[in-house]
Design a protein around this motif. Structure first.
Motif, PDB file in Angstrom:
ATOM      1  N   ASN A  26     -75.003  56.410 -31.138  1.00 18.12           N
ATOM      2  CA  ASN A  26     -74.530  57.781 -30.963  1.00 18.12           C
ATOM      3  C   ASN A  26     -74.768  58.667 -32.173  1.00 18.12           C
ATOM      4  O   ASN A  26     -74.818  59.894 -32.038  1.00 18.12           O
ATOM      5  CB  ASN A  26     -73.030  57.788 -30.654  1.00 18.12           C
ATOM      6  N   VAL A  27     -74.894  58.061 -33.369  1.00 17.46           N
ATOM      7  CA  VAL A  27     -75.023  58.857 -34.582  1.00 17.46           C
ATOM      8  C   VAL A  27     -76.298  58.536 -35.359  1.00 17.46           C
ATOM      9  O   VAL A  27     -77.139  59.411 -35.562  1.00 17.46           O
ATOM     10  CB  VAL A  27     -73.791  58.681 -35.501  1.00 17.46           C
ATOM     11  N   ALA A  28     -76.451  57.288 -35.805  1.00 15.02           N
ATOM     12  CA  ALA A  28     -77.550  56.969 -36.723  1.00 15.02           C
ATOM     13  C   ALA A  28     -78.930  57.190 -36.085  1.00 15.02           C
ATOM     14  O   ALA A  28     -79.791  57.862 -36.666  1.00 15.02           O
ATOM     15  CB  ALA A  28     -77.417  55.531 -37.222  1.00 15.02           C
ATOM     16  N   ALA A  29     -79.148  56.648 -34.887  1.00 13.10           N
ATOM     17  CA  ALA A  29     -80.436  56.831 -34.216  1.00 13.10           C
ATOM     18  C   ALA A  29     -80.654  58.298 -33.862  1.00 13.10           C
ATOM     19  O   ALA A  29     -81.775  58.821 -33.974  1.00 13.10           O
ATOM     20  CB  ALA A  29     -80.499  55.966 -32.961  1.00 13.10           C
ATOM     21  N   SER A  42     -69.962  66.397 -26.109  1.00 15.25           N
ATOM     22  CA  SER A  42     -68.983  66.178 -25.043  1.00 15.25           C
ATOM     23  C   SER A  42     -67.778  67.070 -25.294  1.00 15.25           C
ATOM     24  O   SER A  42     -67.549  67.505 -26.435  1.00 15.25           O
ATOM     25  CB  SER A  42     -68.543  64.709 -25.044  1.00 15.25           C
ATOM     26  N   VAL A  43     -66.984  67.324 -24.264  1.00 17.18           N
ATOM     27  CA  VAL A  43     -65.709  68.004 -24.496  1.00 17.18           C
ATOM     28  C   VAL A  43     -64.801  67.141 -25.366  1.00 17.18           C
ATOM     29  O   VAL A  43     -63.867  67.643 -25.997  1.00 17.18           O
ATOM     30  CB  VAL A  43     -65.002  68.375 -23.173  1.00 17.18           C
ATOM     31  N   ALA A  67     -65.130  60.599 -31.834  1.00 18.53           N
ATOM     32  CA  ALA A  67     -65.517  60.910 -33.213  1.00 18.53           C
ATOM     33  C   ALA A  67     -67.022  61.119 -33.345  1.00 18.53           C
ATOM     34  O   ALA A  67     -67.480  62.022 -34.064  1.00 18.53           O
ATOM     35  CB  ALA A  67     -65.052  59.794 -34.144  1.00 18.53           C
ATOM     36  N   THR A  68     -67.819  60.286 -32.657  1.00 20.83           N
ATOM     37  CA  THR A  68     -69.266  60.463 -32.738  1.00 20.83           C
ATOM     38  C   THR A  68     -69.700  61.764 -32.073  1.00 20.83           C
ATOM     39  O   THR A  68     -70.627  62.433 -32.546  1.00 20.83           O
ATOM     40  CB  THR A  68     -70.022  59.283 -32.097  1.00 20.83           C
ATOM     41  N   LYS A  69     -69.017  62.166 -31.010  1.00 22.37           N
ATOM     42  CA  LYS A  69     -69.366  63.425 -30.356  1.00 22.37           C
ATOM     43  C   LYS A  69     -68.956  64.628 -31.200  1.00 22.37           C
ATOM     44  O   LYS A  69     -69.625  65.670 -31.190  1.00 22.37           O
ATOM     45  CB  LYS A  69     -68.738  63.487 -28.965  1.00 22.37           C
ATOM     46  N   ALA A  70     -67.859  64.495 -31.954  1.00 25.31           N
ATOM     47  CA  ALA A  70     -67.480  65.546 -32.902  1.00 25.31           C
ATOM     48  C   ALA A  70     -68.552  65.696 -33.976  1.00 25.31           C
ATOM     49  O   ALA A  70     -68.894  66.812 -34.398  1.00 25.31           O
ATOM     50  CB  ALA A  70     -66.123  65.234 -33.524  1.00 25.31           C
TER      51      ALA A  70
END
Length: 261
Positions: free
Chosen positions: A110-113, A138-139, A153-156
Motif C-alpha cells: 500500500n505504501v512502499a511499492a 479511501s474515505v 493509516a496507509t490510505k492517509a
C-alpha cells in the motif's frame, strides 16, 4: 495514442479503469499477480476496442517489483502517460494479535511499492512536461480506524502524499489525483477478514467500480487534487471527522468495528 499503466488491474476498480480507458482508445499496461486473469482481460479488451494491451504479472510486495515494472516498460519502448496506483489490501483485527509479517506486507504493497512506482514513472513525466497519476486512497484516509488500523493509516499516507505531489508537479505539466472511494464491493471486506455483519454494513457506503472510475476521470480532467466518488454517505465519512475531536472518532470506530469481535 496514449498509454495507461494500471496496478491491481485483474479485478474490481482496476479492471473497471481498464475497461473504460480502452473504450476511450487508450493503450494499456495491466499489472497484477495473476497472469491468467490479466491475459483473459487483455484478450477481451483487444477484441472489443482494438487497442494494444500489455500484461505484466508481478507481485508488488516482492523486492524491486516497481523497478521490474518500470524496466519492462522501458524495454518495450512504452511511454506511460497515465499511472494508476490501484493495488492495495487490508486486514481486519486487533493489530497486536494479527500476523506481523502480513502487516508489514500490507505496508509494502500500500505504501512502499506505491511510492517507488510513483517516483520512477514521475521522472519521465516531468521531463516530458506531461502526464497524470491517479492514486487510490479511501474515505478511511480521513480517520483512524481501530481493527482496520494499518489500512486506514496507509490510505492517509496516500492522500497526504498525493496532495503534496499535486502541488509540486503542476508547473511541470503533471497532474496528480487522489481518489477516495468508500466500499467498491463486499469482496474486499471479505478478503480482509471482516465479520459477515460488517461486510453487510459496508453496503451503506458502497459505490460501484464504474462510478468510482467515472468520477475519478472527470476529476482528472478538471485538474482536481482529490475526489470522493459516490453517494452522500461517502462525503459525510470524509468530512465529518474534521469537526469532531479525533479521540471521539477513534472511539466511535472502535465501537462499530469491534462490535462483532
Amino acid at each position: 495514442m496514449t498509454t495507461a499503466l494500471i496496478t491491481g488491474a485483474s479485478a474490481g476498480i482496476g479492471a473497471a479503469f481498464a475497461q473504460e480507458l480502452a473504450s476511450r482508445g487508450m493503450n494499456l499496461v495491466l499489472v497484477a499477480r495473476s497472469q491468467n486473469k490479466l491475459e483473459d482481460l487483455a484478450r477481451s479488451l483487444r477484441s472489443q476496442y482494438r487497442v494494444k494491451v500489455d500484461v505484466i504479472a508481478q507481485d508488488l510486495t516482492a523486492s524491486n517489483a516497481a523497478t521490474t515494472i518500470f524496466e519492462t516498460t522501458q524495454a518495450k519502448n512504452c511511454t506511460i502517460d497515465l499511472l494508476i496506483n490501484n493495488a492495495g489490501t487490508g486486514d481486519y483485527g486487533d493489530f497486536a494479535e494479527r500476523d506481523r509479517a502480513f502487516q508489514l506486507q500490507i505496508i509494502q504493497l500500500n505504501v512502499a511499492a506505491f511510492v517507488d512506482l510513483t517516483h520512477q514513472f514521475l521522472q519521465p513525466m516531468r521531463q516530458r512536461r506531461s502526464g497524470s497519476i491517479i492514486n487510490l486512497a479511501s474515505v478511511a484516509a480521513f480517520q483512524s480506524m481501530p481493527y482496520f488500523s494499518i489500512y486506514a493509516a496507509t490510505k492517509a499516507f496516500i492522500l497526504s502524499f498525493s496532495e503534496a505531489l499535486w502541488a509540486e508537479n503542476r508547473s511541470y505539466g503533471v497532474h496528480v489525483l487522489a481518489v477516495c472511494p468508500g466500499s467498491a464491493g463486499k469482496q474486499f471486506f471479505q478478503q480482509a477478514g471482516f465479520p459477515p455483519t460488517l461486510v453487510e454494513l459496508s453496503s451503506v457506503v458502497e459505490t460501484s467500480a464504474e462510478v468510482v472510475v467515472r468520477d475519478a476521470l472527470n476529476a482528472l480532467e478538471k485538474r482536481h487534487s482529490i475526489v470522493i466518488p459516490g453517494n452522500l454517505g461517502n462525503q459525510i465519512l470524509a468530512t465529518l471527522p474534521r469537526f469532531i475531536p479525533r479521540d471521539w472518532v477513534a472511539s466511535f470506530w472502535k465501537l462499530v468495528l469491534g462490535a462483532q469481535r
